[in-house]
Enzyme design. Sequence first.
Site, PDB file in Angstrom:
ATOM      1  N   HIS A 131      27.285  57.477  33.567  1.00  0.00           N
ATOM      2  CA  HIS A 131      28.110  56.992  34.669  1.00  0.00           C
ATOM      3  C   HIS A 131      27.829  55.514  34.953  1.00  0.00           C
ATOM      4  CE1 HIS A 131      29.851  56.877  38.773  1.00  0.00           C
ATOM      5  NE2 HIS A 131      28.778  56.171  39.060  1.00  0.00           N
ATOM      6  N   GLU A 132      26.554  55.150  35.027  1.00  0.00           N
ATOM      7  CA  GLU A 132      26.204  53.767  35.352  1.00  0.00           C
ATOM      8  C   GLU A 132      26.627  52.803  34.238  1.00  0.00           C
ATOM      9  OE1 GLU A 132      25.399  53.008  38.258  1.00  0.00           O
ATOM     10  OE2 GLU A 132      24.976  55.029  38.985  1.00  0.00           O
ATOM     11  N   HIS A 135      30.271  52.011  34.457  1.00  0.00           N
ATOM     12  CA  HIS A 135      30.638  50.901  35.334  1.00  0.00           C
ATOM     13  C   HIS A 135      30.679  49.583  34.553  1.00  0.00           C
ATOM     14  CE1 HIS A 135      30.921  52.685  39.272  1.00  0.00           C
ATOM     15  NE2 HIS A 135      29.710  53.193  39.239  1.00  0.00           N
ATOM     16  N   GLU A 193      34.210  54.482  41.165  1.00  0.00           N
ATOM     17  CA  GLU A 193      33.242  55.556  40.973  1.00  0.00           C
ATOM     18  C   GLU A 193      33.858  56.712  40.185  1.00  0.00           C
ATOM     19  OE1 GLU A 193      30.040  55.670  41.660  1.00  0.00           O
ATOM     20  OE2 GLU A 193      30.070  53.638  42.465  1.00  0.00           O
TER      21      GLU A 193
END
Length: 271
Positions: A131-132, A135, A193
């Site tokens: 997920h990070e 980004h 997100e």
Amino acid sequence: MQRTLPSRLRTPLAIAMVGLTLAACSTSPLGRNQLALFSNDELEQMGQQSFAQYQEELPEVGGAAHDYVQCVADAITAEVPADTQVDDWEVKVFDDDSANAFALPGGYIGVNSGLLDIAEDQDQLAAVIGHEVGHVLANHANERVSTQAATQTGLSILQSAAGLEGAAGEQLMGLLGAGAQYGVILPFSRKQESEADKVGLDLMAEAGFNPSASIDLWQNMASQSQGAPPEWLSTHPSNQSRIQGLQDRLDEATPLYEQARASGKRPNCQR
């Protein structure tokens, strides 16, 4: 009743916003239009400065905990497309009880030790790191700082055009600022997100981590976040919204996982 800005304010603001939009448009990995006012070099410098500040504020954790996080991060970042132009990702574990992690432009990944109490295995940790990194792949840092810069530019133009001065002017600008915060910046963050969830889910699956573990992770997160603010006041989707989005994406991510496993990608990162 719907209220509109006076014409003397609409014209300069519209010109400024159109100019910003035409100056820097990009597209996210999922096809969403983005505002990107900063160069890759500027974003990498921001990432480097932010990472250095984090290192100054928190002690690092080494040993087995770092090796475990490094193992998961290496498998994830091996799937990052070459056009990201990050050849070497720096990974650190920080001594902090909060269940948090981040990735920054320029190739920096940080994981707080508290996250290792929530992410129960390598697949759940991969969901967070994926997920990070998502980004970064989706250029969200550029979009965030660009949106904030554009918002501040718009508010400054409004204040100048209206000749707002004194206590009344400060009060009105405060209300306009709050409107920008809750009507522009926070919704953008929630979109980012959710987008990073989808990009990260595909990324972890391509690395050979089980994408269904992301559901377990966020169920763990939900059990630890009682009393969280309502979704419209948060930069993150609600846990239930996030879980539903991940479940909807599993139909696309699961075949990627099966293909990765068939090709021999079987991470074995030990806690």
